[in-house]
Motif scaffolding. Structure first.
Motif, short mmCIF file in Angstrom:
data_model
loop_
_atom_site.label_atom_id
_atom_site.label_comp_id
_atom_site.label_asym_id
_atom_site.label_seq_id
_atom_site.Cartn_x
_atom_site.Cartn_y
_atom_site.Cartn_z
N LEU A 64 55.25 -19.80 -17.59
CA LEU A 64 54.77 -18.98 -18.71
C LEU A 64 56.00 -18.47 -19.45
CD1 LEU A 64 52.00 -17.09 -16.76
CD2 LEU A 64 51.58 -18.43 -18.82
N ASN B 289 51.35 -19.79 -22.22
CA ASN B 289 51.59 -21.24 -22.17
C ASN B 289 50.56 -21.83 -23.13
OD1 ASN B 289 49.14 -21.36 -20.79
ND2 ASN B 289 50.07 -21.71 -18.78
N SER B 290 50.31 -23.14 -23.04
CA SER B 290 49.45 -23.73 -24.07
C SER B 290 47.98 -23.31 -23.95
CB SER B 290 49.56 -25.25 -24.04
OG SER B 290 49.19 -25.72 -22.76
N THR B 291 47.60 -22.81 -22.76
CA THR B 291 46.18 -22.46 -22.59
C THR B 291 45.95 -20.98 -22.30
OG1 THR B 291 46.33 -23.02 -20.25
CG2 THR B 291 45.53 -24.74 -21.74
N TYR B 292 47.03 -20.26 -22.06
CA TYR B 292 46.91 -18.87 -21.62
C TYR B 292 47.77 -18.01 -22.51
CZ TYR B 292 47.80 -14.94 -18.33
OH TYR B 292 47.94 -13.72 -17.74
C1 LIG Z 1 48.80 -21.55 -18.10
O1 LIG Z 1 48.91 -20.42 -17.25
C2 LIG Z 1 47.74 -20.10 -16.54
C3 LIG Z 1 47.99 -18.79 -15.83
O2 LIG Z 1 49.12 -18.86 -15.03
C4 LIG Z 1 47.38 -21.23 -15.63
O3 LIG Z 1 46.19 -20.91 -14.93
C5 LIG Z 1 47.23 -22.52 -16.44
O4 LIG Z 1 47.01 -23.61 -15.56
C6 LIG Z 1 48.46 -22.77 -17.28
N1 LIG Z 1 48.21 -23.89 -18.20
C7 LIG Z 1 49.04 -24.91 -18.35
C8 LIG Z 1 48.65 -25.95 -19.33
O5 LIG Z 1 50.09 -24.95 -17.69
#
Ligand SMILES: *[C@@H]1O[C@H](CO)[C@@H](O)[C@H](O)[C@H]1NC(C)=O
Ligand SMILES: *[C@@H]1O[C@H](CO)[C@@H](O)[C@H](O)[C@H]1NC(C)=O
Ligand SMILES: *[C@@H]1O[C@H](CO)[C@@H](O)[C@H](O)[C@H]1NC(C)=O
Ligand SMILES: *[C@@H]1O[C@H](CO)[C@@H](O)[C@H](O)[C@H]1NC(C)=O
Length: 255
Positions: free
Chosen positions: A55, A103-106
């Motif tokens: 992250l 990150n790209s999803t969080y």
């Molecule tokens: C983004 O971070 C979240 C929380 O740590 C995690 O659950 C998710 O898998 C991560 N996404 C990517 C694309 O790495």
């Protein structure tokens, strides 16, 4: 996509915790560590764990409605782990700072408010950013040097100087002054005033000021009954109001 957090992300793009309750106050010219509050009040992860999970932590300064990314290029401020360090805060640093962890999803963010002020004319503190404490005459009072934890070196005795009205004073013999506290066992009227602690921090100082307001002793006696007077029949005649007014009838019972 049944996870409610995921839905929130879709709507807003980023979970916004708005402005954190902790406010930073600093005198111009003094150092400040501004911590991303996400790691202290909102998520269980610390900075190390977050970076291990790939992250990213990004900092913005709020300008009106917009958030401008902060460029850490100068020597005056730097990004260190979960914080921004201001070597020496300046008036222009006043405002709100937002940290975004993503990150790209969080994505999650929170803002912190920072107030920088100059000392009052001829003083070692600003009345706008000092703490206020109250003490009652004859009671005891402990004045602490607040918010200095981030500036203390581990396992090292802090070098602290205490001032009253910005001057070194000869403390009354019963007052105990040590590195982090001023302890007044029995408060006198003259103890009211502005207490400044000054911590040596490298070649700089971190100063905090507390205004101590001394108030007269609050009596612990019960309030005196004024009506009906003692030893008098406690019944009161009331005439029902012709104009439908509500009569409130209070009967005082003497213990
Ligand atoms: C983004 O971070 C979240 C929380 O740590 C995690 O659950 C998710 O898998 C991560 N996404 C990517 C694309 O790495
Ligand atoms: C971060 O959290 C992990 C797990 O709780 C802990 O082992 C580690 O010491 C923490 N790191 C810091 C810098 O506090
Ligand atoms: C300073 O004095 C206060 C009050 O007596 C005490 O609680 C505190 O532990 C002392 N601190 C140090 C570093 O001696
Ligand atoms: C504390 O500082 C304020 C602002 O400079 C000043 O007006 C006030 O007189 C001081 N308090 C006392 C008790 O001296």
């Amino acid at each position: 996509m049944t996870d409610p957090e995921a839905l929130l992300l879709l709507v807003d793009g980023c979970i916004d915790w708005s402005v954190d309750l902790k406010q930073y106050h600093v005198l111009a010219g003094e150092p400040l560590r501004l911590k991303c509050a996400l790691f202290y009040s909102y998520i269980r992860t610390n900075y190390t764990m977050a970076t291990n999970a790939k992250l990213r932590l990004i900092w913005y300064k709020n300008k009106g409605d917009a958030e401008e990314p902060i460029i850490f290029s100068g020597h005056r401020l730097s990004k260190e782990d979960d914080s921004i360090w201001f070597r020496s805060a300046e008036m222009e640093d006043n405002g709100f700072y937002t940290c975004v962890l993503r990150n790209s999803t969080y994505c999650m963010k929170v803002s912190m408010s920072m107030t920088v002020d100059q000392s009052d004319e001829g003083k070692c503190f600003s009345s706008k950013i000092r703490h206020v404490e109250k003490a009652e005459i004859t009671h005891n009072k402990m004045i602490i040097c607040p918010d200095i934890g981030d500036y203390l070196a581990p396992y090292k005795q802090p070098q602290m100087t205490w001032y009253k009205e910005c001057e070194r004073v000869e403390w009354r013999s019963s007052i105990i002054v040590n590195t982090t506290h001023v302890w007044i066992p029995e408060v006198e009227e003259g103890d009211g005033g502005n207490y400044t602690c000054e911590l040596q921090y490298g070649s700089r100082h971190v100063r905090r000021t507390t205004l101590l307001k001394v108030t007269a002793l609050q009596t612990s006696q019960p309030p005196k009954v004024l009506f009906p007077p003692e030893r008098q029949d406690t019944s009161i005649e009331i005439t029902p109001g012709k104009d439908q007014q509500l009569h409130l009838f209070i009967l005082w019972l003497k213990r």
